[in-house]
Motif scaffolding. Structure first.
Motif, mmCIF file in Angstrom:
data_model
loop_
_atom_site.group_PDB
_atom_site.id
_atom_site.type_symbol
_atom_site.label_atom_id
_atom_site.label_comp_id
_atom_site.label_asym_id
_atom_site.label_seq_id
_atom_site.Cartn_x
_atom_site.Cartn_y
_atom_site.Cartn_z
ATOM 1 N N LEU A 87 34.037 38.158 31.652
ATOM 2 C CA LEU A 87 34.671 39.173 32.182
ATOM 3 C C LEU A 87 36.512 38.875 31.850
ATOM 4 O O LEU A 87 36.949 38.075 32.414
ATOM 5 C CB LEU A 87 34.927 39.664 34.110
ATOM 6 C CG LEU A 87 33.441 40.314 34.710
ATOM 7 C CD1 LEU A 87 33.326 40.590 35.348
ATOM 8 C CD2 LEU A 87 33.744 41.707 33.258
ATOM 9 N N ARG B 278 36.414 37.364 50.247
ATOM 10 C CA ARG B 278 35.684 36.888 48.600
ATOM 11 C C ARG B 278 36.108 37.822 47.875
ATOM 12 O O ARG B 278 35.650 39.072 47.854
ATOM 13 C CB ARG B 278 34.831 36.302 48.615
ATOM 14 C CG ARG B 278 33.994 34.964 49.665
ATOM 15 C CD ARG B 278 32.553 34.026 48.770
ATOM 16 N NE ARG B 278 32.952 32.748 49.996
ATOM 17 C CZ ARG B 278 31.274 32.598 49.138
ATOM 18 N NH1 ARG B 278 31.362 32.608 48.127
ATOM 19 N NH2 ARG B 278 31.584 31.410 50.310
ATOM 20 N N LEU B 279 36.493 37.808 46.074
ATOM 21 C CA LEU B 279 36.824 39.372 45.441
ATOM 22 C C LEU B 279 34.788 39.806 45.516
ATOM 23 O O LEU B 279 33.657 38.626 44.965
ATOM 24 C CB LEU B 279 37.078 37.939 44.378
ATOM 25 C CG LEU B 279 37.280 39.273 43.334
ATOM 26 C CD1 LEU B 279 38.483 40.253 43.446
ATOM 27 C CD2 LEU B 279 37.400 38.464 41.369
ATOM 28 N N GLY C 269 46.067 42.969 38.143
ATOM 29 C CA GLY C 269 45.893 43.072 40.011
ATOM 30 C C GLY C 269 47.025 44.145 40.449
ATOM 31 O O GLY C 269 48.152 44.389 40.238
ATOM 32 N N LEU D 71 32.976 43.347 43.893
ATOM 33 C CA LEU D 71 32.181 43.777 42.758
ATOM 34 C C LEU D 71 32.642 45.511 44.047
ATOM 35 O O LEU D 71 31.632 45.754 44.814
ATOM 36 C CB LEU D 71 31.153 44.505 42.183
ATOM 37 C CG LEU D 71 30.808 45.487 41.028
ATOM 38 C CD1 LEU D 71 31.834 45.853 40.098
ATOM 39 C CD2 LEU D 71 29.012 44.995 41.200
ATOM 40 N N GLN E 297 39.323 42.717 46.762
ATOM 41 C CA GLN E 297 39.926 41.763 47.807
ATOM 42 C C GLN E 297 40.210 41.715 48.713
ATOM 43 O O GLN E 297 41.953 42.034 48.856
ATOM 44 C CB GLN E 297 40.094 40.070 46.948
ATOM 45 C CG GLN E 297 40.076 38.669 47.590
ATOM 46 C CD GLN E 297 40.705 37.716 46.938
ATOM 47 O OE1 GLN E 297 41.176 37.779 46.232
ATOM 48 N NE2 GLN E 297 40.026 36.487 47.189
ATOM 49 N N TYR F 33 37.321 44.987 40.700
ATOM 50 C CA TYR F 33 36.745 44.712 41.894
ATOM 51 C C TYR F 33 37.970 44.611 43.119
ATOM 52 O O TYR F 33 39.016 45.080 42.771
ATOM 53 C CB TYR F 33 36.949 43.185 41.098
ATOM 54 C CG TYR F 33 35.434 42.886 40.215
ATOM 55 C CD1 TYR F 33 34.952 43.163 39.491
ATOM 56 C CD2 TYR F 33 34.837 41.746 41.041
ATOM 57 C CE1 TYR F 33 33.795 42.671 38.646
ATOM 58 C CE2 TYR F 33 33.454 41.160 40.684
ATOM 59 C CZ TYR F 33 32.658 41.603 39.204
ATOM 60 O OH TYR F 33 31.747 41.320 39.089
ATOM 61 N N TYR G 259 41.700 44.490 41.569
ATOM 62 C CA TYR G 259 41.589 44.552 40.147
ATOM 63 C C TYR G 259 40.366 45.435 38.988
ATOM 64 O O TYR G 259 39.308 45.123 39.561
ATOM 65 C CB TYR G 259 41.046 42.886 39.918
ATOM 66 C CG TYR G 259 41.578 41.406 40.227
ATOM 67 C CD1 TYR G 259 41.602 41.121 41.717
ATOM 68 C CD2 TYR G 259 43.431 41.084 39.944
ATOM 69 C CE1 TYR G 259 42.110 40.447 42.406
ATOM 70 C CE2 TYR G 259 43.577 39.824 40.463
ATOM 71 C CZ TYR G 259 43.340 39.930 42.159
ATOM 72 O OH TYR G 259 43.998 39.248 41.840
ATOM 73 N N PHE H 289 34.935 47.606 34.660
ATOM 74 C CA PHE H 289 34.566 47.526 36.936
ATOM 75 C C PHE H 289 36.318 47.268 37.332
ATOM 76 O O PHE H 289 37.138 47.223 37.036
ATOM 77 C CB PHE H 289 33.818 45.617 36.772
ATOM 78 C CG PHE H 289 33.221 46.024 36.079
ATOM 79 C CD1 PHE H 289 33.477 45.765 34.778
ATOM 80 C CD2 PHE H 289 31.847 45.794 36.120
ATOM 81 C CE1 PHE H 289 32.023 45.189 33.557
ATOM 82 C CE2 PHE H 289 30.364 45.795 35.646
ATOM 83 C CZ PHE H 289 30.653 44.990 34.411
ATOM 84 N N PHE I 72 40.061 39.934 33.246
ATOM 85 C CA PHE I 72 41.503 40.814 34.426
ATOM 86 C C PHE I 72 42.489 41.065 33.935
ATOM 87 O O PHE I 72 42.586 40.517 33.831
ATOM 88 C CB PHE I 72 41.021 39.779 35.649
ATOM 89 C CG PHE I 72 39.608 39.861 36.225
ATOM 90 C CD1 PHE I 72 38.150 38.579 35.917
ATOM 91 C CD2 PHE I 72 38.823 40.508 37.241
ATOM 92 C CE1 PHE I 72 37.678 39.181 36.402
ATOM 93 C CE2 PHE I 72 38.199 40.021 37.664
ATOM 94 C CZ PHE I 72 36.488 39.459 37.847
#
Lengths: 109, 114
Positions: free
Chosen positions: A97, A43-44, A102, A46, A38, A36, A86, A34, A99
């Motif tokens: 998940l 907010r973080l 970043g 998808l 921000q 993600y 991320y 995935f 991560f």
């Protein structure tokens, strides 16, 4: 152990330039990958997942199992793409998940 | 609720004090996750709940950290005897099931230990 590596802490590009955010993972099986994002003061959320094979906001990512990579690409960056990105890995049902650290993308005009 | 709610949004505490951070997940979401976000370390996994039990607490950095979840809903992350290195943003997320998809994140609690 499963791991996600994002080698770049910061990527600075000019508006209209191509962007590639790198992501490599370590897992011997078939993971789900995935991206993600921000945005500032948000907010973080998808961005996309490899299973969907879709393009979101002009971004695409292809899972390369041979190179264990899932790089995020966009042909022409926009200023509104500036954000923290991320990469994340999910390897097994009933786990969380994992991560990467970043990458901050900065797009300037 | 409509989203994942975290409180407080900001917390400043003195070194050595205990703090409690709260997460209220989306109603019906059975899985709940705590992550810590800090510069240079990215998003570190802390603990994951399925219902009220924690199948994976491998990310808790020390025994000063603990978490619980009651009624399959609200979760509390407790940090005892806080240290300056605990300063970070603590993020909570929830999902219907622990499949890796469908995470909804809260806005986080920014913890500053002085």
């Amino acid at each position: 152990a499963q791991r996600v590596t994002q080698p770049e802490k910061l990527l600075s590009v000019f508006k209209g330039a191509p962007v590639e955010l790198k992501c490599n993972y370590s897992y011997s099986g078939s993971p789900e990958l995935f991206w993600y994002v921000q945005y500032s003061r948000q907010r973080l959320q998808l961005l996309l997942r490899h299973i969907s094979r879709e393009s979101i906001k002009g971004f695409t990512a292809d899972l390369n199992k041979g190179e264990t990579s899932f790089h995020l690409k966009k042909p022409f960056a926009q200023e509104e793409d500036s954000a923290m990105y991320y990469c994340a890995l999910h390897y097994q049902a009933g786990t969380a998940l994992i991560f990467g650290k970043g990458t901050t993308l900065s797009v300037s005009s | 609720g409509a989203g994942v709610s975290q409180s407080p949004s900001n917390k400043v505490t003195e070194k050595g004090k205990d703090v409690e951070l709260r997460c209220d997940p989306i109603s019906g979401h059975t899985a709940l996750y705590w992550y810590r976000q800090s510069l240079g370390q990215g998003l570190e996994f802390l603990i994951y709940f399925q219902g009220n039990s924690a199948p994976d607490k491998s990310g808790l950095p020390s025994d000063r950290f603990s978490a619980e979840r009651t009624g399959g809903s609200v979760s509390t992350l407790t940090i005892q005897r806080t240290q300056q290195e605990d300063s970070a943003v603590y993020l909570c997320a929830s999902s219907l099931e622990a499949t890796g998809y469908g995470y909804t994140f809260g806005s986080g609690t920014r913890l500053t230990v002085v």
